[in-house]
Design a protein around this motif. Structure first.
Motif, short mmCIF file in Angstrom:
data_model
loop_
_atom_site.label_atom_id
_atom_site.label_comp_id
_atom_site.label_asym_id
_atom_site.label_seq_id
_atom_site.Cartn_x
_atom_site.Cartn_y
_atom_site.Cartn_z
N LEU A 153 1.22 -1.28 0.02
CA LEU A 153 -0.16 -0.21 -0.35
C LEU A 153 1.37 1.06 0.21
CD1 LEU A 153 -3.16 1.58 0.11
CD2 LEU A 153 -2.72 0.84 2.58
N ALA A 154 1.93 1.44 0.66
CA ALA A 154 2.78 2.20 1.00
C ALA A 154 3.19 2.79 -0.72
CB ALA A 154 3.88 1.67 1.98
N ARG A 155 3.80 1.46 -1.13
CA ARG A 155 3.97 1.75 -2.79
C ARG A 155 3.35 2.13 -3.23
NH1 ARG A 155 7.18 -3.06 -1.52
NH2 ARG A 155 5.19 -4.44 -2.94
N TRP A 156 2.48 2.08 -3.89
CA TRP A 156 0.86 2.11 -4.43
C TRP A 156 0.74 4.06 -4.33
CZ3 TRP A 156 -2.55 -2.31 -2.92
CH2 TRP A 156 -1.42 -3.47 -3.26
N LEU A 157 1.17 4.37 -2.77
CA LEU A 157 0.66 5.70 -2.45
C LEU A 157 1.24 6.66 -2.59
CD1 LEU A 157 -1.64 4.65 1.01
CD2 LEU A 157 -2.31 5.51 -1.68
N GLY A 158 2.92 6.36 -2.31
CA GLY A 158 4.20 7.15 -3.13
C GLY A 158 4.39 7.13 -1.16
N CYS A 159 3.66 6.94 0.14
CA CYS A 159 4.46 7.10 1.41
C CYS A 159 5.35 6.36 1.93
CB CYS A 159 3.16 7.39 1.35
SG CYS A 159 2.11 6.35 2.73
N THR A 160 5.69 6.69 3.40
CA THR A 160 6.32 5.48 4.06
C THR A 160 5.59 4.53 4.49
OG1 THR A 160 6.35 6.98 5.69
CG2 THR A 160 7.84 7.74 4.56
N CYS A 161 6.43 3.42 5.02
CA CYS A 161 6.06 2.32 5.32
C CYS A 161 6.02 1.93 7.35
CB CYS A 161 6.07 1.30 4.51
SG CYS A 161 5.91 -0.35 5.51
#
Length: 222
Positions: A153-161
């Motif tokens: 999900l973080a990769r899809w949204l371009g945010c941190t995990c």
């Protein structure tokens, strides 16, 4: 678009209606025809059976016809909420990708009289520090799978995990200047109640044997 499955309160409502209708039908049928223990059958309950069956059927039907999900639209860079019931659906914007801060796993402890365990769910934290559930609560044996979902999900949204750590709970604080702080705090399982601890497994047998030995010793001294 990427689907994110999540049971919404509206779906949970119909699930409860279906469960109560089914439970009431079983109770009416059993008590009306067989009774319970020393209670004789009560045929006066049977006329209520069609009503409880209809309520249960409506609950299951509406739950089956309701499909509310989050959709990740990578072209528009938005998370959309889709409300669908009986074939009719409506889309609304839920979050922009730019407002997403990090993904994480939120943990909690569930307890019964004799058991305690961890549950986790995937959440999204926005830049205002608000927690948005992105999945249902799952048992701890699903932790690794949820961790991978948080990373995806973080990769899809371009945010941190931020992810999660087994046996930890999620803490989100908004500090000065609106800075969001996300921490994972250890939260060990609480010890069992004294009665459960006393009679649990070999330890319970040990205490039982010790008690019997003390009683025998006091009796022999008389």
């Amino acid at each position: 678009m990427i689907r994110v499955e999540l049971d919404t309160p509206f779906e949970d409502f119909w699930k409860v209606v279906a469960f109560l209708g089914t439970l009431a039908s079983a109770y009416i049928l059993f008590m009306g025809l067989h009774g319970s223990g020393g209670t004789p059958p009560d045929p006066a309950l049977l006329p209520w059976l069609p009503y409880s069956l209809v309520i249960g059927a409506i609950g299951w039907l509406m739950y089956w016809l309701t499909d509310n999900v989050y959709l990740i639209d990578r072209d528009r860079r938005q998370i959309l909420y889709r409300f669908r019931i009986c074939g009719w659906q409506r889309f609304s914007k839920y979050l922009d990708f730019e407002t997403c801060f990090t993904t994480a796993l939120e943990g909690r402890i569930e307890t019964t009289r004799r058991h305690r365990w961890y549950e986790y769910r995937l959440v999204l934290i926005d830049r205002q520090g608000k927690i948005h559930p992105m999945g249902n609560w799952e048992r701890e044996d699903r932790f690794e799978a949820l961790q991978k979902e948080a990373e995806s999900l973080a990769r899809w949204l371009g945010c941190t995990c931020t992810g999660g750590v087994p046996g930890h709970r999620l803490s989100v604080r908004v500090g000065k200047g609106g800075r969001v702080r996300v921490r994972l705090i250890p939260e060990p399982l609480p010890p069992p109640a004294f009665q459960e601890w006393l009679f649990q497994g070999r330890r319970g047998l040990m205490w039982l044997a010790l008690g019997l030995a003390l009683l025998l010793a006091s009796w022999l001294k008389r």
